[in-house]
Design a protein around this motif. Structure first.
Motif, PDB file in Angstrom:
ATOM      1  N   ALA A   7      -3.780 -46.777 -33.983  1.00  7.47           N
ATOM      2  CA  ALA A   7      -3.511 -44.836 -34.406  1.00  7.47           C
ATOM      3  C   ALA A   7      -2.144 -44.822 -34.871  1.00  7.47           C
ATOM      4  O   ALA A   7      -2.332 -44.257 -35.791  1.00  7.47           O
ATOM      5  CB  ALA A   7      -3.642 -44.094 -32.605  1.00  7.47           C
ATOM      6  N   GLN A   8      -1.379 -45.688 -34.622  1.00 13.22           N
ATOM      7  CA  GLN A   8      -0.203 -45.025 -35.285  1.00 13.22           C
ATOM      8  C   GLN A   8      -0.260 -45.640 -37.146  1.00 13.22           C
ATOM      9  O   GLN A   8       0.030 -45.737 -38.024  1.00 13.22           O
ATOM     10  CB  GLN A   8       1.067 -46.591 -34.791  1.00 13.22           C
ATOM     11  CG  GLN A   8       1.979 -46.280 -34.035  1.00 13.22           C
ATOM     12  CD  GLN A   8       2.389 -47.140 -32.767  1.00 13.22           C
ATOM     13  OE1 GLN A   8       2.378 -47.781 -33.112  1.00 13.22           O
ATOM     14  NE2 GLN A   8       3.950 -46.947 -33.020  1.00 13.22           N
ATOM     15  N   VAL A   9      -1.265 -46.548 -37.577  1.00 13.81           N
ATOM     16  CA  VAL A   9      -1.800 -47.013 -38.654  1.00 13.81           C
ATOM     17  C   VAL A   9      -2.364 -45.886 -38.996  1.00 13.81           C
ATOM     18  O   VAL A   9      -1.606 -45.353 -40.469  1.00 13.81           O
ATOM     19  CB  VAL A   9      -2.200 -48.347 -39.032  1.00 13.81           C
ATOM     20  CG1 VAL A   9      -2.391 -48.799 -40.061  1.00 13.81           C
ATOM     21  CG2 VAL A   9      -1.514 -49.646 -38.222  1.00 13.81           C
ATOM     22  N   ILE A  10      -3.334 -45.166 -38.404  1.00 17.58           N
ATOM     23  CA  ILE A  10      -4.401 -44.411 -38.962  1.00 17.58           C
ATOM     24  C   ILE A  10      -3.001 -43.256 -38.879  1.00 17.58           C
ATOM     25  O   ILE A  10      -3.447 -42.588 -41.141  1.00 17.58           O
ATOM     26  CB  ILE A  10      -4.716 -43.644 -37.957  1.00 17.58           C
ATOM     27  CG1 ILE A  10      -6.010 -44.930 -38.472  1.00 17.58           C
ATOM     28  CG2 ILE A  10      -5.552 -42.549 -38.589  1.00 17.58           C
ATOM     29  CD1 ILE A  10      -7.262 -45.097 -37.655  1.00 17.58           C
ATOM     30  N   LEU A  15       0.706 -40.196 -43.640  1.00 19.35           N
ATOM     31  CA  LEU A  15       1.534 -39.675 -43.820  1.00 19.35           C
ATOM     32  C   LEU A  15       2.207 -40.455 -45.605  1.00 19.35           C
ATOM     33  O   LEU A  15       2.313 -39.440 -46.076  1.00 19.35           O
ATOM     34  CB  LEU A  15       2.508 -39.770 -43.235  1.00 19.35           C
ATOM     35  CG  LEU A  15       2.346 -39.329 -41.712  1.00 19.35           C
ATOM     36  CD1 LEU A  15       3.805 -40.242 -40.572  1.00 19.35           C
ATOM     37  CD2 LEU A  15       3.266 -37.501 -42.473  1.00 19.35           C
ATOM     38  N   GLN A  16       1.419 -41.688 -45.687  1.00 20.92           N
ATOM     39  CA  GLN A  16       1.970 -42.090 -46.597  1.00 20.92           C
ATOM     40  C   GLN A  16       1.452 -41.583 -47.812  1.00 20.92           C
ATOM     41  O   GLN A  16       1.729 -41.806 -48.803  1.00 20.92           O
ATOM     42  CB  GLN A  16       2.123 -43.411 -47.023  1.00 20.92           C
ATOM     43  CG  GLN A  16       3.118 -43.903 -45.932  1.00 20.92           C
ATOM     44  CD  GLN A  16       3.269 -45.631 -45.893  1.00 20.92           C
ATOM     45  OE1 GLN A  16       3.839 -46.254 -45.366  1.00 20.92           O
ATOM     46  NE2 GLN A  16       2.988 -46.448 -47.395  1.00 20.92           N
ATOM     47  N   ILE A  22      -0.524 -33.859 -37.147  1.00 21.07           N
ATOM     48  CA  ILE A  22       0.400 -33.260 -36.319  1.00 21.07           C
ATOM     49  C   ILE A  22      -0.800 -34.184 -34.893  1.00 21.07           C
ATOM     50  O   ILE A  22      -2.276 -32.787 -34.486  1.00 21.07           O
ATOM     51  CB  ILE A  22      -0.263 -31.695 -35.976  1.00 21.07           C
ATOM     52  CG1 ILE A  22       0.342 -30.875 -37.477  1.00 21.07           C
ATOM     53  CG2 ILE A  22       0.091 -31.058 -34.719  1.00 21.07           C
ATOM     54  CD1 ILE A  22       0.521 -29.591 -37.476  1.00 21.07           C
ATOM     55  N   PRO A  23      -0.164 -34.822 -34.131  1.00 20.03           N
ATOM     56  CA  PRO A  23      -0.965 -35.252 -33.536  1.00 20.03           C
ATOM     57  C   PRO A  23      -1.162 -35.008 -31.713  1.00 20.03           C
ATOM     58  O   PRO A  23      -0.010 -34.086 -31.701  1.00 20.03           O
ATOM     59  CB  PRO A  23      -0.636 -36.747 -33.414  1.00 20.03           C
ATOM     60  CG  PRO A  23       1.184 -36.565 -34.071  1.00 20.03           C
ATOM     61  CD  PRO A  23       1.476 -35.357 -34.813  1.00 20.03           C
ATOM     62  N   GLY A  24      -1.678 -34.628 -31.091  1.00 20.87           N
ATOM     63  CA  GLY A  24      -1.695 -33.623 -30.209  1.00 20.87           C
ATOM     64  C   GLY A  24      -1.760 -34.848 -28.806  1.00 20.87           C
ATOM     65  O   GLY A  24      -2.815 -35.513 -28.660  1.00 20.87           O
ATOM     66  N   THR A  25      -1.024 -35.150 -27.470  1.00 19.55           N
ATOM     67  CA  THR A  25      -1.076 -35.706 -26.499  1.00 19.55           C
ATOM     68  C   THR A  25      -0.637 -35.447 -25.146  1.00 19.55           C
ATOM     69  O   THR A  25       0.876 -34.689 -26.011  1.00 19.55           O
ATOM     70  CB  THR A  25      -1.361 -36.415 -26.860  1.00 19.55           C
ATOM     71  OG1 THR A  25      -1.537 -37.710 -26.131  1.00 19.55           O
ATOM     72  CG2 THR A  25       0.086 -36.730 -27.074  1.00 19.55           C
ATOM     73  N   GLU A  33       4.848 -43.109 -29.089  1.00 19.78           N
ATOM     74  CA  GLU A  33       4.477 -43.649 -29.680  1.00 19.78           C
ATOM     75  C   GLU A  33       4.169 -43.006 -31.263  1.00 19.78           C
ATOM     76  O   GLU A  33       3.936 -43.665 -32.159  1.00 19.78           O
ATOM     77  CB  GLU A  33       2.921 -44.269 -29.423  1.00 19.78           C
ATOM     78  CG  GLU A  33       2.057 -45.044 -30.255  1.00 19.78           C
ATOM     79  CD  GLU A  33       0.629 -45.677 -29.524  1.00 19.78           C
ATOM     80  OE1 GLU A  33       0.080 -44.917 -30.744  1.00 19.78           O
ATOM     81  OE2 GLU A  33       0.313 -46.426 -28.833  1.00 19.78           O
ATOM     82  N   ASN A  34       4.193 -41.801 -30.986  1.00 22.75           N
ATOM     83  CA  ASN A  34       3.438 -41.090 -32.070  1.00 22.75           C
ATOM     84  C   ASN A  34       5.116 -40.610 -33.019  1.00 22.75           C
ATOM     85  O   ASN A  34       4.883 -40.604 -34.250  1.00 22.75           O
ATOM     86  CB  ASN A  34       3.004 -39.530 -31.999  1.00 22.75           C
ATOM     87  CG  ASN A  34       2.054 -39.773 -31.329  1.00 22.75           C
ATOM     88  OD1 ASN A  34       0.960 -41.181 -31.962  1.00 22.75           O
ATOM     89  ND2 ASN A  34       1.288 -38.627 -30.985  1.00 22.75           N
ATOM     90  N   LEU A  35       5.978 -41.242 -32.033  1.00 23.67           N
ATOM     91  CA  LEU A  35       7.601 -40.918 -32.697  1.00 23.67           C
ATOM     92  C   LEU A  35       7.927 -42.042 -33.550  1.00 23.67           C
ATOM     93  O   LEU A  35       8.405 -42.016 -34.266  1.00 23.67           O
ATOM     94  CB  LEU A  35       8.164 -40.003 -31.859  1.00 23.67           C
ATOM     95  CG  LEU A  35       8.110 -39.020 -31.397  1.00 23.67           C
ATOM     96  CD1 LEU A  35       9.380 -38.847 -29.791  1.00 23.67           C
ATOM     97  CD2 LEU A  35       8.179 -38.326 -32.017  1.00 23.67           C
ATOM     98  N   ASP A  36       7.343 -42.804 -32.623  1.00 19.16           N
ATOM     99  CA  ASP A  36       7.831 -44.480 -33.904  1.00 19.16           C
ATOM    100  C   ASP A  36       6.707 -44.638 -35.354  1.00 19.16           C
ATOM    101  O   ASP A  36       6.919 -45.735 -35.762  1.00 19.16           O
ATOM    102  CB  ASP A  36       7.428 -45.464 -33.341  1.00 19.16           C
ATOM    103  CG  ASP A  36       8.097 -45.611 -32.024  1.00 19.16           C
ATOM    104  OD1 ASP A  36       9.463 -45.210 -31.837  1.00 19.16           O
ATOM    105  OD2 ASP A  36       7.827 -46.629 -30.610  1.00 19.16           O
ATOM    106  N   LEU A  37       5.985 -43.385 -35.430  1.00 19.40           N
ATOM    107  CA  LEU A  37       5.353 -43.455 -36.829  1.00 19.40           C
ATOM    108  C   LEU A  37       6.912 -43.458 -38.374  1.00 19.40           C
ATOM    109  O   LEU A  37       6.436 -44.061 -39.538  1.00 19.40           O
ATOM    110  CB  LEU A  37       4.972 -42.394 -37.888  1.00 19.40           C
ATOM    111  CG  LEU A  37       3.806 -42.539 -36.699  1.00 19.40           C
ATOM    112  CD1 LEU A  37       3.121 -40.928 -36.531  1.00 19.40           C
ATOM    113  CD2 LEU A  37       2.951 -42.943 -36.470  1.00 19.40           C
TER     114      LEU A  37
END
Length: 62
Positions: A7-10, A15-16, A22-25, A33-37
């Motif tokens: 999920a982070q890779v996608i 982003l790149q 805008i991930p939602g959870t 995990e989403n903040l570690d992008l």
């Protein structure tokens, strides 16, 4: 590179490419995990390989 999730890779790939994501959870682990992008970047080879998977399909979210 440290271990990252699919999920982070996608999300990072988008982003790149300049896509606003805008991930939602509601799951606290997923929020972290989403903040570690921003702790990693995909290299040019990785971006090229992922871009090659594009089948030129357009979706409602972009």
């Amino acid at each position: 590179m440290d271990q990252v999730t699919a999920a982070q890779v996608i999300l990072r790939w988008n982003l790149q490419k300049g896509v606003v994501v805008i991930p939602g959870t509601g799951n606290p682990d997923h929020i972290k995990e989403n903040l570690d992008l921003f702790g990693f970047a995909l290299g040019a080879d990785d971006m090229d390989r992922m871009n090659a998977l594009d089948r030129n399909e357009k979706h409602d979210w972009y």
